[in-house]
Design a protein around this motif. Sequence first.
Motif, short mmCIF file in Angstrom:
data_model
loop_
_atom_site.label_atom_id
_atom_site.label_comp_id
_atom_site.label_asym_id
_atom_site.label_seq_id
_atom_site.Cartn_x
_atom_site.Cartn_y
_atom_site.Cartn_z
N PRO A 148 -15.91 -35.30 -103.80
CA PRO A 148 -14.92 -36.18 -103.14
C PRO A 148 -14.04 -36.96 -104.10
CG PRO A 148 -17.04 -36.32 -102.04
CD PRO A 148 -17.27 -35.49 -103.26
N GLU A 149 -14.57 -37.34 -105.28
CA GLU A 149 -13.75 -38.13 -106.20
C GLU A 149 -12.91 -37.24 -107.12
OE1 GLU A 149 -17.78 -37.52 -108.22
OE2 GLU A 149 -16.98 -37.83 -106.20
N GLY A 150 -12.95 -35.91 -106.90
CA GLY A 150 -12.19 -34.99 -107.74
C GLY A 150 -10.70 -35.03 -107.47
N ARG A 151 -9.98 -34.17 -108.19
CA ARG A 151 -8.53 -34.12 -108.04
C ARG A 151 -8.16 -33.24 -106.83
NH1 ARG A 151 -5.36 -35.54 -112.53
NH2 ARG A 151 -6.62 -36.51 -114.16
N PRO A 152 -7.23 -33.72 -105.98
CA PRO A 152 -6.88 -32.96 -104.77
C PRO A 152 -6.44 -31.53 -105.04
CG PRO A 152 -6.02 -35.18 -104.62
CD PRO A 152 -6.57 -35.04 -106.01
N ALA A 153 -5.65 -31.29 -106.11
CA ALA A 153 -5.19 -29.93 -106.40
C ALA A 153 -6.37 -29.02 -106.69
CB ALA A 153 -4.23 -29.94 -107.58
N ASN A 154 -7.35 -29.52 -107.43
CA ASN A 154 -8.53 -28.72 -107.73
C ASN A 154 -9.39 -28.51 -106.49
OD1 ASN A 154 -7.63 -28.77 -110.35
ND2 ASN A 154 -9.08 -30.34 -111.04
N GLN A 155 -9.50 -29.55 -105.66
CA GLN A 155 -10.27 -29.41 -104.42
C GLN A 155 -9.67 -28.32 -103.53
OE1 GLN A 155 -9.75 -33.44 -103.10
NE2 GLN A 155 -11.72 -34.15 -103.95
N MET A 156 -8.33 -28.36 -103.39
CA MET A 156 -7.66 -27.38 -102.55
C MET A 156 -7.84 -25.96 -103.09
SD MET A 156 -3.58 -26.89 -101.91
CE MET A 156 -3.38 -26.35 -103.61
N LEU A 157 -7.63 -25.78 -104.40
CA LEU A 157 -7.70 -24.44 -104.97
C LEU A 157 -9.14 -23.91 -104.99
CD1 LEU A 157 -5.09 -24.93 -107.80
CD2 LEU A 157 -4.90 -23.34 -105.88
N ALA A 158 -10.11 -24.80 -105.17
CA ALA A 158 -11.51 -24.37 -105.09
C ALA A 158 -11.84 -23.89 -103.68
CB ALA A 158 -12.43 -25.52 -105.50
N LEU A 159 -11.37 -24.63 -102.68
CA LEU A 159 -11.57 -24.21 -101.29
C LEU A 159 -10.90 -22.86 -101.02
CD1 LEU A 159 -11.07 -27.57 -99.36
CD2 LEU A 159 -13.11 -26.14 -99.26
N ARG A 160 -9.67 -22.72 -101.50
CA ARG A 160 -8.95 -21.45 -101.28
C ARG A 160 -9.65 -20.29 -101.99
NH1 ARG A 160 -2.41 -22.62 -101.69
NH2 ARG A 160 -2.24 -23.87 -99.78
N THR A 161 -10.21 -20.56 -103.17
CA THR A 161 -10.94 -19.51 -103.88
C THR A 161 -12.16 -19.07 -103.08
OG1 THR A 161 -10.20 -20.41 -106.00
CG2 THR A 161 -12.10 -18.93 -106.05
N LEU A 162 -12.89 -20.04 -102.53
CA LEU A 162 -14.04 -19.70 -101.69
C LEU A 162 -13.61 -18.88 -100.48
CD1 LEU A 162 -15.96 -23.11 -101.80
CD2 LEU A 162 -16.69 -20.95 -102.84
N CYS A 163 -12.50 -19.25 -99.87
CA CYS A 163 -11.98 -18.48 -98.73
C CYS A 163 -11.69 -17.04 -99.13
CB CYS A 163 -10.71 -19.12 -98.17
SG CYS A 163 -10.97 -20.72 -97.38
N ASN A 164 -11.06 -16.86 -100.29
CA ASN A 164 -10.69 -15.51 -100.74
C ASN A 164 -11.89 -14.70 -101.18
OD1 ASN A 164 -8.11 -16.25 -100.17
ND2 ASN A 164 -7.31 -16.04 -102.24
N CYS A 165 -13.00 -15.36 -101.53
CA CYS A 165 -14.22 -14.63 -101.88
C CYS A 165 -14.72 -13.80 -100.71
CB CYS A 165 -15.31 -15.60 -102.33
SG CYS A 165 -15.09 -16.26 -104.00
#
Length: 754
Positions: free
Chosen positions: A607-624
Amino acid sequence: MASFNSYKLRCSIPGHEMDVRGLAATVFPEGAFVSVSRDRTGRVWVPNSSSDKGFTEMHSMSGHSNFVSCVCIIAPSETYPRGLVATGGNDNNICVFSLDRPQPLFTLKGHKNTVCTLSSGKFGTLLSGSWDTTAKVWLNEKCMMTLQGHTAAVWAVAILPEQGLMLSGSADKTIKLWKAGRCEKTFTGHEDCVRDLAVISNTEFFSCSNDTSIRRWLVTGECVQVYYSLLIDRSLRIWRQGECSQTIRLPAQSVWCCCILPNGDIVVGASDGIIRVFTEAEDRTASAEDLQAFEDELSKATIDPKTGDLGDIKLEDLPGKEHLNEPGNRDGQTRLIKDGQKVEAYQWSVSDGRWMKIGDVVGGSNQQTSKSVMYEGKEYDYVFSIDVNEGGPSMKLPYNVTDDPWLTAHNFLQKNDLSPMFLDQVANFIIENTKGHVVGPAQPAGGDPFTGGARYIPGSSSDTAGFGADPFTGGGAYSSAALRQTTNIYFPKTDGVTFEQANSSQIIAKLKELNGGAPQEHKLSEEVLESLERLLLSVCGLNSSEPAPTIQQINLLWKASHWPEDIVFPVLDIMRLAVRHPQVNESLCGEAEGVQLCNHLLNLMRPEGRPANQMLALRTLCNCFSGRHGRALLMAQRETVLSRAADLATVCNKNIHIALATLVLNYAGCLHLQPDLEAKAQCLSVASRALETVQDKEAVFRLLVALGTTVASDQTAQDLARSLGVSSQISKYSSVSDPSKVGECCQLLLKELQ
C-alpha cells in the motif's frame, strides 16, 4: 386517523458525503443521535434550541480505513458517565469512541471480514456480527468468546435483557439463540437472509428478512406473528398493533437504517447521504415551506418499475389524472397515472386526504428512452469517451449532429491540451460514428467492453470504433438492442483479459532516459539495453524477423526488474508485455521461479508503494493469466495475491482500480465451473469490498462481470453472494446508461441473484 398520529417531516440534515448506513439514539446529550456512513465517519447530532427544529453536528469521529456500516451506544458507566459509541466497518474492525475526542479510545480487532452489526448489553458487553460468519462477544477491550455455527454472514445481533442470552441472525436464513457461548436454539422460518433483530422483552423479539417479512418470535422458538412489507421500495413504514398505519416515501434510492428517539421522533438514513427526521408532534413539524420542498423533491424522483410495488407497466392501460379525484383505500397506496407519454407515481396520504406525487417512472416496457445526453449542464446528441492512451484518464467529447465536426475536434484538442496532429483522426471519428443519423438518436452501443473496441484511441490500430460489435470478440454477432435484453453477453467470461497496448519506442526511450540518471551501481550497459529492446520487439510482434526471446534476455529482464523503485516502471512495462509470450511465461512463472516473481510483484504492490509500480505489477499479474504456467502459479498463490491486491482498492487511482478489477475477473474466469467455494468466496469478498470505494465505471463494469462469472451456474456461490448483500450493493448501477454496459451487466447479475 387523527393528524397527531401521522408522522411528518421535522427536518432534513445533509450530514454525510455518502450513504448513511447506521443510526443510534444517544444517552447523552438528551435527544441526540449518532450516524455512521460510507464516508468513513461517525457524527453526533444534537437538537437545536432554536425554532428551526433542526439538529447541529456536535462531534465527528473517524478511525476506520474503509466505510462504516453499523453503530451502537454502550451504556454509561463509572468510567464513562456519558456512555461510549461503538462503530463497525468494512476494515474488519470495531472502533470505540468517547464523546469528547474524534479518534477512537481503542480498536477491537479479530473479525476476518466486514463488521456489519453491533449490539450492547449490561456491564459494557458488546456483541458483534460479521461477514466472516461469526459473532464475537467483547468485554474490557478483549474478545471473550466467538459464536460459531452460522454458515453465512451474520447480519444481525441483539442482546436480550436476561443476562447471558444473545441472538444472531444470518444470511443462512436462521436465527440462533446463544447462552454462555453455546447455541441453545435455532429459529427457522425466514426464506431469505435475516437482516435485523429487535428485542421487545425478555421473552419476545422481532426479525426482518430479505423475504419481505417481519416475524414476531418467542424465545421458546415459536413464531407468533408474520407481517409482510416491501423490500427496498424507498419507504419508511410505521406499524401499529400489527398493521401498517403509515407509509412515507423518501427521495432516495435506498433507505438503509432508522432509529427512534426518546420523544418518539424517527430518524432515517438513506443512500443520498441525507438524514431525515419525522415527528408526530405538531410543534416540531417542519415549516410549510420545508414540507413543500420535501414534497417537490419527492415528486422529481425517478422510480424503476422493476423495484417496489409498481408492477408491470403498460402505458396504454394507465388512467389519466382524473383518476386522482378518487380517494385511496389505505395510507401508502400507490397509483400510476398517464400524463402524455410520461408515467407518474402517486401515493395516498390519509393524514392529508390527497394523492401526493412520489416520482416519475422510468424504464418501463413501453417507456421511451431519452434521445439526448446531459453533459456539464447541456444536452447533446452524443457524448463520446476518448482515451488518449491506455489506462490514462478518459476525456469527454460532446457533439450535436448540427455541429461542424472539424470545429468540434479542434475545440476538443484545444480544451484538453492535446496535439493538433490528432485533428483529422478525431474529426473522422466523429463523422464515422454519426454517419446517417439525424438530430436526436441515442448513441449506438455494443463495442468491446474490455479492449475499448467502441472507443477511439489515437495511435491505435483502428481509427474508427466498431459500434454494434460483439462486446467480447469484437465481431458482428451482436448488434440489436432487442437481442441485448435477452442474451447475456457479459458473463461468464472465462478467457483472460490482458493489457495489450504499448508504445515500444516510448518505453525504450524512457528506459534509456532513466538509465542515464541512475546511480552508477544501477546503470545498465548498452548491451543490456539492446537486449531488453530486442526482447520487447520480439514479444510485441512488431518485427516478424525478430527471434524468440532467449533465456539470457529473460534473465536480464528479471535482474533489471529489481532496479530502484523510483525508476523501475519502464522495466515493469516490458515485463507486463513479455509475460504474454509462451516462452517468457514458462520461464518466469514456472515452478522454480514463479514464487519469486509473485513475491517481487506483491512487494511492489504494498500500500505505501509507488502508484505506477502498483498498477504495472497488477497488470503484469493479469497478463500472466495468458499462459498455462502463469495461470497455475497465480491459482496456487491466489489467497496471498488477492489479499494484497484488495488493499489497493483504497488507493485513489483509476488505473489501479481497473487493473485490480481485471485481476479479480481473471481469477473468477479460472474458477468458473470449479467447486472451490473458498476461492470463490474470496473473489466475491474482494469484488464486493472494491465496489465500496471504486468509482471508475470501467473498473465497476469489470467487477460486475467478475461477480457474474463467479456466481454463474453455481447455486452455492449465488447463496454466498446473497449472504454478502451483493444485490443491494450493486443495485445502484442498474440504471447507469453511460456506459450502457454497466447498467446492462448489473441488471443481468441482479436477475441471476433473484
